[in-house]
Design an enzyme around this catalytic site. Structure first.
Site: not given
Length: 635
Positions: A333, A362, A380, A382, A384, A464, A510
């Site tokens: 992000c 991570r 991911q 991912d 946004h 969320k 997100h």
């Protein structure tokens, strides 16, 4: 006079304070016998709990989810009781309820063995049959510390010493065993009838690798024997479907000690990865997402601005270069905000949707790593979405619809929807939270989805929706999410030009559908037991010749199918055809084509589908049509 209101709306009056058990008995002998606990004004309590004021009460039995929780909690204590009976020198530490069961950690001079596990389970059954009452008492903290020190339970004493001195603590006793616990528990051990000890593992005291390694015993407990049998059958199925085992068997990937939590992809496994990524790339393209790519390593200052350095640093891999501190990104992000704010955007451009196959790292504890399901390096899908407050609802509706289509294509048809609402510690005004939570809930209503509310489970920056899949054997997997973020665009100074020419901060959504691609592929492998559908299979068709005389024709068929875009391999080895068929079947291939003289001379092929299904002889064109139809429908 005490008035007790029951779930059906009826009320019962009592002249003096009354226990939950006494209320159950006043309703009927059957309920009194079945009662495991009570819920007084929504709080779970023992049946011995004294109601001394007007209250709402629900009697908890083994038909309730709370009843199963109480049974599992009590069975953990029964385990500790049995261990102390068999191994008096063992020290007990903690024993919580977990999904489908419980565990208890022990300190003991030697490792427990599988034979010990059998003996402990047998002793648990003996103690349960005694039907000893489970009794609660409350002591001042220091008195409880002294008690556990007096019986040489150092770990329990240490736990209680961490509690403020002015607090009382509750202890539960059954027979000769007493344990520290908040409760509640079943009224007597005879209520614990269906349980099984599952496995042994190691665990550091208080989760700290600097502390002693304890021995953890896992168990499962149920209200009905058939429920436990179904669970154990599911575990057997899960063992057969274990992606780590199938990954080796099907030559997809491997792990090794030199790269903990990271994956070595083999050609076949990487082919599956590519199919998943290319599919999701088409999803991006078809649904208004612009694909972007942000750097892997970013300066510490950016992570400080985003809040990750203060709140997430222990999970980040860091490095230094030329007197500057950097971190490998644990999430995408902040990078996407940098791309957004590199240009000034007008309100007319919103919603602006970015998507990235972002590789993240991570620093997960080594003990938590689990194949592809919990890794240190992952990618991911991912995305946004930068939008206005008024666009949140429409974006969430569109996202849920998109997510449902994607999951269906991958073979998942059952989705659980949860809305996680505002936590106590949060940023942003209540008006913004009201608007965001209302939009998320309304989006699920518009999508025709049943949903649960999980109060207080939202992130500090916004609520969320969590999307959880159920696989072929009923296991839940939390995958997709869409989160409303009021905080990060402010912290990272993202703005757009509003209709009145003022500068405003966008809302940031997100969103991820698959989550970690590695984890999702592991789920796919387990859901399909390695027999991936045709469109995902690394090898779609294997061509086997019976003898050397058909080798040239087999190669011709291979090339023809490859030109059509299929993933094909020809096996021309001088082996018996039955051996080759068996070997390729073990690889769970969707189709095996067998060619003999008859097929060569007629310009046809003999086709077998997965599961040893003989489809007979067909032309190449017919085979191509069949393959194309199956791929198009994602069957």
């Amino acid at each position: 006079m005490v008035s007790v209101r029951l779930p059906d709306g009826s009320q019962r009056q009592f002249d003096s304070p009354v226990t939950v058990a006494q209320v159950a008995a006043s309703i009927g002998a059957g309920l009194a016998k079945a009662a495991l606990a009570g819920k007084v004004d929504g709080q779970l309590v023992d049946t011995s709990f004294l109601i001394d004021r007007d209250a709402d009460l629900a009697i908890v039995t083994d038909k309730d989810a709370d009843g199963l929780e109480v049974i599992r909690h009590s069975t953990a204590h029964l385990l500790a009781y049995a261990v102390k009976e068999l191994f008096p020198e063992a020290q007990v530490t903690i024993g919580p309820v977990i999904d489908n069961g419980f565990y208890y950690d022990f300190s003991y001079k030697r490792p427990f063995t599988p034979e010990d596990l059998l003996a402990i389970e047998k002793k648990m059954a003996e103690l349960a049959k005694k039907d000893e009452p489970v009794e609660r008492k409350v002591l001042p903290r220091d008195e409880a510390v002294a008690y556990f020190k007096s019986i040489a339970e150092a770990y329990k004493a240490e736990i209680i010493e961490s509690i403020p001195a002015d607090q009382d603590v509750s202890l539960y006793s059954e027979g000769k065993f007493t344990d520290l616990c908040r409760g509640p528990h079943v009224p007597s051990t005879g209520k614990l009838k269906v349980f099984k000890l599952m496995k042994l593992a190691g665990a550091y005291w208080r989760g700290d690798s600097k502390n002693e390694m304890l021995q953890r015993i896992y168990g499962t407990a149920w209200t009905k024997k058939e429920d436990q049998e179904a669970y154990l059958h599911m575990l057997e199925e899960a063992e057969k479907r274990d992606h780590r085992k199938l990954g080796r068997q099907l030559d997809l990937f491997h792990f090794q000690d030199e790269a903990p939590g990271l994956i070595f992809w083999h050609p076949k496994g990487w082919t599956v990865w590519q199919q998943v990524e290319q599919y999701m790339r088409r999803v991006y393209q078809d649904n208004g997402y612009q694909e972007v790519k942000a750097p892997q390593i970013l300066d510490r200052s950016l992570w400080e601005k985003s809040g990750h350095w203060d709140n997430y640093k222990d999970n980040m891999f860091t490095t230094d270069s030329e007197n500057r501190a950097y971190a490998l990104k644990p999430m995408n992000c902040p990078g996407h905000v940098q791309i957004f704010r590199s240009n000034m955007h007008s309100y007319r451009e919103l919603p602006l949707r970015y998507g990235e196959f972002g590789q993240c790292h991570r620093n997960e504890p080594s003990g938590s790593l689990h194949g592809m399901m919990r890794v240190r390096g992952f990618t991911q899908d991912d995305g946004h979405i930068f939008c206005t407050d008024d666009q949140i609802l429409d974006e969430c509706v569109a996202f849920t619809s998109l997510l449902q289509r994607v999951y269906r294509d991958f073979g998942f048809t059952e989705v659980i929807y949860k809305v996680a609402t505002r936590p106590e510690k949060r940023v942003g005004s209540d008006d913004l939270w009201d608007k965001a939570e209302t939009a998320l809930i309304e989006s699920l209503k518009r999508s025709g989805c049943d949903y649960e509310i999980t109060p207080g489970e939202g992130a500090f920056y916004g609520p969320k929706i969590e999307y959880t899949l159920k696989d072929a054997i009923g296991r839940p997997w939390q995958c997709g999410t869409i989160q409303v973020d009021f905080s990060m665009p402010v912290r990272l100074e993202a703005e757009y030009v509003a209709e009145d020419n003022s500068r405003k901060v966008p809302v940031m959504l997100h969103r991820a559908i698959l989550g970690s691609l590695e984890r999702f592929i592991g789920m796919l492998i387990e859901n399909h037991a390695g027999a991936l559908p045709l469109w995902l299979a690394p090898v779609q068709v294997s061509i086997l010749n019976i003898s050397e005389g058909q080798a040239e024709y087999a190669l011709k068929i291979e090339q023809a199918l490859k030109k059509q875009g299929f993933r094909v391999q020809a096996d021309l080895r001088n082996e018996k055809i039955t051996y080759k068929i068996r070997e390729h079947s073990v690889q769970k291939l969707p189709y095996i084509v067998v060619i003999g003289d008859k097929e060569r001379d007629a310009n046809t092929v003999a086709v077998r589908a997965r599961g040893n299904v003989d489809l007979g002889v067909m032309s190449i064109d017919s085979l191509v049509e069949r393959l194309n139809n199956e791929i198009a429908t994602k069957a």
